[in-house]
Design an enzyme around this catalytic site. Sequence first.
Site, PDB file in Angstrom:
ATOM      1  CG  HIS A 461       0.763  19.935 -28.102  1.00  0.00           C
ATOM      2  ND1 HIS A 461       0.623  19.118 -29.103  1.00  0.00           N
ATOM      3  CD2 HIS A 461      -0.610  18.502 -28.207  1.00  0.00           C
ATOM      4  CE1 HIS A 461      -0.055  18.609 -30.280  1.00  0.00           C
ATOM      5  NE2 HIS A 461      -1.118  18.452 -29.205  1.00  0.00           N
ATOM      6  CD  GLU A 462      -1.519  18.009 -24.618  1.00  0.00           C
ATOM      7  OE1 GLU A 462      -3.077  18.591 -24.349  1.00  0.00           O
ATOM      8  OE2 GLU A 462      -1.578  17.034 -24.860  1.00  0.00           O
ATOM      9  CG  HIS A 465      -5.161  20.977 -27.329  1.00  0.00           C
ATOM     10  ND1 HIS A 465      -5.239  20.630 -28.413  1.00  0.00           N
ATOM     11  CD2 HIS A 465      -4.283  19.236 -27.184  1.00  0.00           C
ATOM     12  CE1 HIS A 465      -4.933  19.592 -29.244  1.00  0.00           C
ATOM     13  NE2 HIS A 465      -4.130  19.318 -28.586  1.00  0.00           N
TER      14      HIS A 465
END
Length: 671
Positions: A461-462, A465
Amino acid sequence: MTNPLLQDWDTPFQIAPFDKISDDDFAPALDEALQTHRMEIDAIADCEYDPTFSNTIEALEEAGSQLDRVLGVFFTVAGADSNPTREDLQRKFSPLLSAHFSDISSNKALFARVASVWENRDSFDLTPEQARVLMLTHRGFVRAGAALEGADDARMKEIKNRLAVLGTQFTQNLLADERSWFMPLEESDLEGLPDFVIDAARAAGEEKEAGGPVITLSRSLITPFLQFSPRRDLREKAFLAWQSRGANGGDTDNRAIAAEILALREERAKLLGYDNFAAYKLETEMAKTPKAVRQLLMDVWTPAKRQAQADAEVLTRMMHDDGVNADLAPWDWRYYAQKRRVAEHDLDEAALKPYFQLDRMIDAAFDCATRLFALEFKPLDVPLYHPDCRAWEVTRNGEHVAVFIGDYFARGSKRSGAWCSAMRSQAKFPDVQSPIVINVCNFAKAAPALLSYDDARTLFHEFGHALHQMLSDVTYESVSGTSVARDFVELPSQLFEHWLEVPDVLSQFATHAKTGDPMPPEMLEKVLGAANFDMGFATVEYVASALVDLEFHDGAAPADPMEKQAQVLADLGMPPAITMRHATPQFAHVFSGDGYSSGYYSYMWSEVMDADAFAAFEEAGSAFDPDRAAALEQHILSTGGSQDAAELYKAFRGRLPGVEALLKGRGLTAG
């Protein structure tokens, strides 16, 4: 000019020289940078020439570069490696920065020039990106209160200043509660715990100098303890400590702070002419209105609650079969859900976890980025702010793209959660600059470092980003990378999570920590088959938090947020064995700043899109389809906020999605 924060950085890719920066450098550097920025702003406001895009909007884009650099370093270390000095500096800096930016937004001469450019925009030959930057700049000034006069203008400054102070205090109180609490374990208390939990507890005990294993309030340690400990009394003690963060009375209690923040937000919105803070905040998001947000959340809440209630009945029977004649409690859910997972899916977290080594999951994320976007990652040996940090140069076709820094382990000096930030964002104006991007996580530190499946999802997820930052290809920094609508910012991150579920990714990178063997095909099948296990619980705890956040801001600010929280949950019929993912006193998303205030729903809004977006790859026949990957980069990852979010998504997919793909992806049905 001996202050390293103010000097030119003769370092690889101009990474901050962390080995030369001391805490004593931050305050004088900030003073100098603020003064420089004031002079730059005054020069723009007092310009003798008629306002143009170049001498006003581009000049604002160029101003403040020194301040951005100082703050980029400070907030990186203050969030990920705090200490008493840095916490004190944060408390001092918050009102200074609030006053500084309030002075800019209320500078009447400056706003007059921005407004003039906006009113005469058709007379300038602007590119689409320039037109977008102009609109966002003008809108930002108006929403900051630039058009206010007299007492209203002065009050707006006071509100912003106070909110900045309160947000910092809320965050520091939460960190203090998390840092101070730990539960020592006797050797007998370790019975029933898998080795990876014991190893993590011993490592935490060493960090705390406790003389033995401990459970801390790091999510990566307390969650597996709640899953595996057969000691109901210890589970209850740990859970209640986790749930009471920010609500323990004394100097670190956040309840009164939350109430004051909500009241000030309402007053701020009404000064600007809005009915309430939610109406103000959502105006610039994809959702636009509280009604649209509530509709989405309730569309998901109803089937999720139904599934959670059915699951609770099963778990209650399991608990009673264990001889525990009590109601299912929040500290029971994860323990019996884990037992059920083993029984129904023959999937034991203790057997699974050795296959999710941190280093191999980092390699997996990098490999997916290589296959999708031709990015390559080479380790960098440079001084960073903590020994746990690692850095890589990111290249494509031999050309430098970005620097990526990973800071993965939990420690007492780091605030909880996981996040991505940019110490420097991509831009081409006034000069070309490549991004320096950081992923910060809170995984339990052990040797070897093993992740849960949820931890691995967090890592992906990170990194999603980070890709949004690294692949940005715009001219102006104000619309670079993740500078997009809040309910669009989670699309790239949540979308990238899907690649963790691609079978050939797991078969290649999910290798056993001791034997090096790949995950057996039958286990891989079970992992993917159980992807939606306990999704009723996960969805209910999230949606409940999002709805409480919305109700806090859609209407009059509650005098007692805890009473309002209880009322909202009661009206929803919250299952008694499930709590909010983030109760009010620890809801940093909402109260540490304005970022996710009235906007925690955005994860769900983005999930509607990410489920549909990944379906585009599935329809193309491959998770690594080159045409879909190119379209994803072209229309979403490279464009930042240079275009409207809805238009960007439609350019990628041809249409906006409905909630059906999300419900299907979570294994829920609307009927």
